[in-house]
Design an enzyme around this catalytic site. Structure first.
Site: not given
Length: 359
Positions: A151, A176
């Protein structure tokens, strides 16, 4: 080739499967899609994505999908689906041992930046423990190439733009992001120790039809079309590198056959984080065209023909002010990088939202 795609009911997973099957229909690829169909967001949306692939449940309930049983596609003869959780190591290993997959593409993960603030343990279980299971299964069965989703969140507090794969990722601002960076480090260890070819893809704000309802593109469009207020954080003073889903799917389709080899020019005294003396690579997958959040909202308003009711709010914990991908390394490797304009992508996405809302 025999291909396993985890997270097959997810936004990117379903799109990648469809792209592989339709781009090269005469090539004898067989694909197994895997997903646990969890309830982090609408399971109905996940079931509908699978239905587009010809994977049909007996009912609208995810529980009607039996666990660990292969369901063939009614549309694509090369495709089948298994409901399985990558956190269940024994079932995962058994499947990969039996099928002897050439390529594994991993999208199975607990997604969401803000959700990680209140539910940290879910991220450790699914994104760390689950990914470790996948690495173990791949190395024991000698998978030829593991491609996995990382990501743009890993860049954290880095404000040097555009983001390069060689930049520091030492200052993440969400758990995350930590789990995604951990995946990259774990993948390198397995590549180094077991000669497992691995490629990590750092995705930048993917949007489009069938998108995730917890992400701002979906949230904004849904709210605008339903004439409800939208939450605009940091007064809209944020830049996002929005990347259209079809571009992402094409990039994954191309990169999956580019099996990495050790970089013979890798310098251990000046190490490049994006490559290695092991068969390991990391690539940005972004449109390389950041857009101000308010301009993005204006684009939705224009195509929807509706003026948004904006609720201006402060910056949220875990958010970063800007994302901007340097995707030149991806282009050099596969001769392709995302390029769909925001105007075109938003037009398609608004049309999908409108048709779905009116159906």
């Amino acid at each position: 080739m025999k291909i396993l795609v985890t997270g097959a009911a997810g936004f990117i997973g379903a799109a990648v499967i469809k792209r592989i099957l339709e781009a090269d229909p005469l090539i004898n690829n067989t694909i197994t899609g895997l997903d646990n169909i969890n309830d982090y967001y609408s399971t109905q949306l996940k079931i509908e994505r699978l239905a587009l692939l010809g994977i049909n449940a007996p009912s609208d309930s995810p529980d009607s999908f039996p666990w660990n049983q292969r369901i063939p596609s009614d549309v694509y003869p090369q495709l089948s689906f298994i409901r399985l959780d990558i956190c269940d190591f024994h079932d995962l290993l058994r499947l990969i041992e039996q099928e002897k997959f050439d390529i594994v593409i991993n999208f199975a993960a607990q997604a969401g930046v803000r959700y990680s603030i209140d539910h940290p343990k879910r991220y450790i279980k699914n994104n760390i423990d689950g990914f470790l299971n996948l690495l173990e299964a791949c190395r024991h069965t000698k998978v030829k190439h593991l491609v996995y989703a990382s990501s743009s969140s890993v860049y954290g507090l880095n404000e040097k733009t555009p983001f390069s794969e060689s930049d520091s990722t030492a200052h993440p601002v969400s758990l995350y992001a930590v789990t995604k960076r951990s995946n990259e480090l774990m993948a390198h260890v397995y590549s180094h120790l077991y000669d497992l070819p691995v490629t990590g893809l750092r995705f930048f704000t993917v949007y489009g039809p069938w998108g995730r309802p917890d992400m701002s593109p979906y949230l904004f469009m849904d709210a605008i079309l339903n004439h409800t207020p939208i939450k605009v954080f940091n007064g809209g003073e944020m830049l996002r590198d929005f990347t259209y889903i079809d571009d992402v799917a094409e990039a994954v389709r191309r990169i999956m056959t580019k099996i990495p080899t050790p970089d013979t020019e890798w310098d251990s005294e000046n190490p490049d984080p994006a490559s290695s003396s092991a068969p390991y690579r990391i690539y940005n997958v972004g449109n390389s065209s950041p857009v101000n959040l308010l301009d993005y909202i204006s684009c939705i308003e224009r195509h929807a023909g509706i003026v948004a009711n904006k609720e201006m709010l402060p910056l949220q914990p875990g958010d970063v002010l800007s994302t901007y991908a340097d995707s030149s390394a991806l282009y050099r490797e596969i001769g392709f990088s995302p390029s769909t304009s925001l105007d075109e992508g938003i037009a398609r996405t608004v049309a999908w939202h409108t048709a779905r809302r009116n159906s």
